[in-house]
Design a protein around this motif. Structure first.
Motif, mmCIF file in Angstrom:
data_model
loop_
_atom_site.group_PDB
_atom_site.id
_atom_site.type_symbol
_atom_site.label_atom_id
_atom_site.label_comp_id
_atom_site.label_asym_id
_atom_site.label_seq_id
_atom_site.Cartn_x
_atom_site.Cartn_y
_atom_site.Cartn_z
ATOM 1 N N HIS A 175 -13.511 -94.993 -24.432
ATOM 2 C CA HIS A 175 -13.579 -96.325 -23.837
ATOM 3 C C HIS A 175 -14.100 -97.362 -24.841
ATOM 4 N N GLN A 176 -15.009 -96.940 -25.706
ATOM 5 C CA GLN A 176 -15.462 -97.844 -26.767
ATOM 6 C C GLN A 176 -14.300 -98.218 -27.682
ATOM 7 N N ALA A 177 -13.479 -97.217 -28.016
ATOM 8 C CA ALA A 177 -12.316 -97.473 -28.867
ATOM 9 C C ALA A 177 -11.340 -98.414 -28.169
ATOM 10 N N LEU A 178 -11.174 -98.223 -26.860
ATOM 11 C CA LEU A 178 -10.279 -99.080 -26.096
ATOM 12 C C LEU A 178 -10.745 -100.532 -26.144
ATOM 13 N N ASN A 179 -12.046 -100.741 -26.039
ATOM 14 C CA ASN A 179 -12.596 -102.098 -26.098
ATOM 15 C C ASN A 179 -12.334 -102.756 -27.446
ATOM 16 N N ARG A 180 -12.293 -101.931 -28.506
ATOM 17 C CA ARG A 180 -12.044 -102.486 -29.833
ATOM 18 C C ARG A 180 -10.611 -103.008 -29.977
ATOM 19 N N LEU A 181 -9.717 -102.526 -29.126
ATOM 20 C CA LEU A 181 -8.331 -102.961 -29.206
ATOM 21 C C LEU A 181 -8.124 -104.349 -28.608
ATOM 22 N N ARG A 182 -9.056 -104.797 -27.790
ATOM 23 C CA ARG A 182 -8.938 -106.102 -27.160
ATOM 24 C C ARG A 182 -9.283 -107.205 -28.161
ATOM 25 N N LYS A 183 -8.533 -108.260 -28.133
ATOM 26 C CA LYS A 183 -8.732 -109.349 -29.088
ATOM 27 C C LYS A 183 -9.331 -110.559 -28.382
ATOM 28 N N ASP A 184 -10.382 -111.056 -28.941
ATOM 29 C CA ASP A 184 -11.012 -112.283 -28.432
ATOM 30 C C ASP A 184 -11.402 -112.182 -26.964
ATOM 31 N N GLY A 185 -11.689 -110.969 -26.513
ATOM 32 C CA GLY A 185 -12.142 -110.792 -25.138
ATOM 33 C C GLY A 185 -11.049 -110.888 -24.096
ATOM 34 N N THR A 186 -9.778 -111.040 -24.515
ATOM 35 C CA THR A 186 -8.700 -111.147 -23.541
ATOM 36 C C THR A 186 -8.425 -109.792 -22.907
ATOM 37 N N GLU A 187 -7.907 -109.829 -21.689
ATOM 38 C CA GLU A 187 -7.664 -108.596 -20.957
ATOM 39 C C GLU A 187 -6.279 -108.050 -21.288
ATOM 40 N N LEU A 188 -6.128 -107.522 -22.485
ATOM 41 C CA LEU A 188 -4.867 -106.911 -22.874
ATOM 42 C C LEU A 188 -4.658 -105.611 -22.108
ATOM 43 N N ALA A 189 -3.398 -105.251 -21.910
ATOM 44 C CA ALA A 189 -3.058 -103.959 -21.311
ATOM 45 C C ALA A 189 -2.987 -102.939 -22.440
ATOM 46 N N VAL A 190 -4.016 -102.133 -22.589
ATOM 47 C CA VAL A 190 -4.122 -101.245 -23.744
ATOM 48 C C VAL A 190 -4.378 -99.802 -23.313
ATOM 49 N N SER A 191 -3.989 -98.881 -24.188
ATOM 50 C CA SER A 191 -4.250 -97.459 -23.955
ATOM 51 C C SER A 191 -4.225 -96.724 -25.280
ATOM 52 N N LEU A 192 -4.825 -95.539 -25.284
ATOM 53 C CA LEU A 192 -4.737 -94.635 -26.422
ATOM 54 C C LEU A 192 -3.939 -93.417 -25.971
ATOM 55 N N ILE A 193 -2.888 -93.110 -26.716
ATOM 56 C CA ILE A 193 -1.959 -92.038 -26.365
ATOM 57 C C ILE A 193 -1.976 -90.993 -27.466
ATOM 58 N N ASN A 194 -2.009 -89.711 -27.099
ATOM 59 C CA ASN A 194 -1.927 -88.708 -28.154
ATOM 60 C C ASN A 194 -0.466 -88.445 -28.520
ATOM 61 N N SER A 195 -0.253 -87.601 -29.525
ATOM 62 C CA SER A 195 1.081 -87.439 -30.097
ATOM 63 C C SER A 195 2.072 -86.797 -29.141
ATOM 64 N N ARG A 196 1.593 -86.214 -28.054
ATOM 65 C CA ARG A 196 2.492 -85.602 -27.077
ATOM 66 C C ARG A 196 2.638 -86.433 -25.812
ATOM 67 N N GLY A 197 2.203 -87.683 -25.879
ATOM 68 C CA GLY A 197 2.456 -88.594 -24.783
ATOM 69 C C GLY A 197 1.414 -88.624 -23.695
ATOM 70 N N MET A 198 0.322 -87.854 -23.841
ATOM 71 C CA MET A 198 -0.733 -87.900 -22.829
ATOM 72 C C MET A 198 -1.582 -89.148 -23.023
ATOM 73 N N ILE A 199 -1.894 -89.822 -21.926
ATOM 74 C CA ILE A 199 -2.753 -90.990 -21.971
ATOM 75 C C ILE A 199 -4.203 -90.529 -21.979
ATOM 76 N N GLU A 200 -4.859 -90.680 -23.117
ATOM 77 C CA GLU A 200 -6.250 -90.244 -23.225
ATOM 78 C C GLU A 200 -7.182 -91.212 -22.504
ATOM 79 N N VAL A 201 -6.900 -92.504 -22.627
ATOM 80 C CA VAL A 201 -7.715 -93.513 -21.958
ATOM 81 C C VAL A 201 -6.893 -94.798 -21.872
ATOM 82 N N SER A 202 -7.087 -95.557 -20.799
ATOM 83 C CA SER A 202 -6.367 -96.819 -20.636
ATOM 84 C C SER A 202 -7.153 -97.718 -19.704
ATOM 85 N N ASN A 203 -6.814 -99.002 -19.692
ATOM 86 C CA ASN A 203 -7.485 -99.904 -18.751
ATOM 87 C C ASN A 203 -6.586 -100.186 -17.549
ATOM 88 N N ALA A 204 -7.166 -100.814 -16.538
ATOM 89 C CA ALA A 204 -6.430 -101.050 -15.295
ATOM 90 C C ALA A 204 -5.210 -101.936 -15.519
#
Length: 322
Positions: A175-204
């Protein structure tokens, strides 16, 4: 002294979870656990378990310690064959499993696993993690020794005691890594996906965007065509959404966004939509654009479908909101 060392290790886990990226944090886990239990090599994996208890695990992501020269997913592929991993996944054991690799694999005539263990000097293993397999994702850690020194009950107790903290800090770190993907505090739709397509973490927001394209989308895996496109070229464009991905933190960092409404329409459809919304009839539009009224009717039907609307009034409202 033992309790103090354990407490310090737990503190280090949470501190490292907040301060490192996911691929760095896996190495921190191995380092911290190594202060409590001696081992030569280790693997930290996440997996998907089939609903059928007779099926094998599908290992999706693996971090390895002291295996830099070997493809990491080879370790994962061998996990699928390991009866101890399956026993843990299906709640057939109540605690950490300490085994003698050569005895187990030779006894059950598991030639592939036995060769793998001999080649990599894996003599003793201590395995523990999440169980049972009632959720789409579970994780575990395997510690190996290349000597005949047994993992003791004390080692197993320590691993069981610290596992809950490992599992929690992995989620915290992601979740810390997910927060780093957001730019300027905007609510981007972001996720971290592993190489086999599993969603490790994502936001609403990511889930909301995905459901525009797939109303029944859940949080487990990306649709297979999407995963393939992102792994191969870092981009997927559907009917209603677009996803881009870059390698980051040892995962695919994905950003999803809805395609602007009028980007869904071809230029010819935009010409028809604009005129129809302004009150022109089918015949008037056809005469002005040098097409048949039948073509106009077909294009208006396509416009309604693409924009998700059902009436001329809705089209007027959408056109005014541009």
């Amino acid at each position: 002294m033992v309790l103090k060392n354990f407490s310090n290790s737990v503190f280090e886990l949470y501190e490292a979870a907040l301060a490192t990226t996911p691929n760095e944090f896996s190495m921190e886990i191995f380092r911290i656990v190594g202060k409590l239990i001696s081992f030569d090599r280790a693997i930290l994996s996440s997996a998907q378990a089939d609903e059928n208890p007779e099926a094998s695990l599908t290992v999706d992501h693996t971090h390895a310690h002291n295996r830099a020269e070997q493809p990491v997913m080879e370790c994962a592929d061998n996990y699928v064959l390991d009866p101890v991993s399956d026993a843990l996944a299906w709640n057939k054991v109540s605690g950490p499993c300490a085994i003698d690799c050569s005895d187990l694999y030779q006894l059950h005539r598991m030639e592939t696993l036995n060769s793998f263990a001999i080649e990599n000097n894996l003599q003793k293993m201590l395995l523990f993690g999440d169980f049972p397999a009632r959720h789409y994702k579970q994780r575990w850690i395997a510690l190996y020794r290349g000597t005949r020194d047994e993992f003791t009950k004390s080692d197993a107790d320590v691993l069981q005691a610290i596992w809950n903290h490992i599992s929690r800090t992995i989620e915290l770190n992601l979740h810390q890594a997910l927060n780093r993907l957001r730019k300027d505090g905007t609510e981007l739709a972001v996720s971290l996906i592993n190489s086999r397509g599993m969603i490790e973490v994502s936001n609403a927001t990511f889930h909301e965007i995905m459901k525009l394209e797939w109303p029944l989308f859940n949080s487990g895996y990306l649709p297979l065509p999407v995963a393939h496109a992102l792994v191969s070229n870092g981009r997927y464009r559907g009917k209603k959404i677009e996803i881009t991905a870059t390698q980051k933190f040892g995962y695919l960092a994905c950003t999803a966004q809805s395609i602007p409404l009028f980007d869904l329409l071809a230029p010819a459809e935009m010409n028809v939509a604009d005129r129809f919304a302004k009150g022109m009839t089918h015949s008037e539009i056809a005469a002005q654009l040098h097409i048949s009224p039948h073509t106009v009717r077909n294009q208006i039907a396509q416009i309604y479908q693409k924009l998700g609307i059902h009436s001329k009034a809705e089209l007027v409202r959408v056109m005014l909101a541009r």
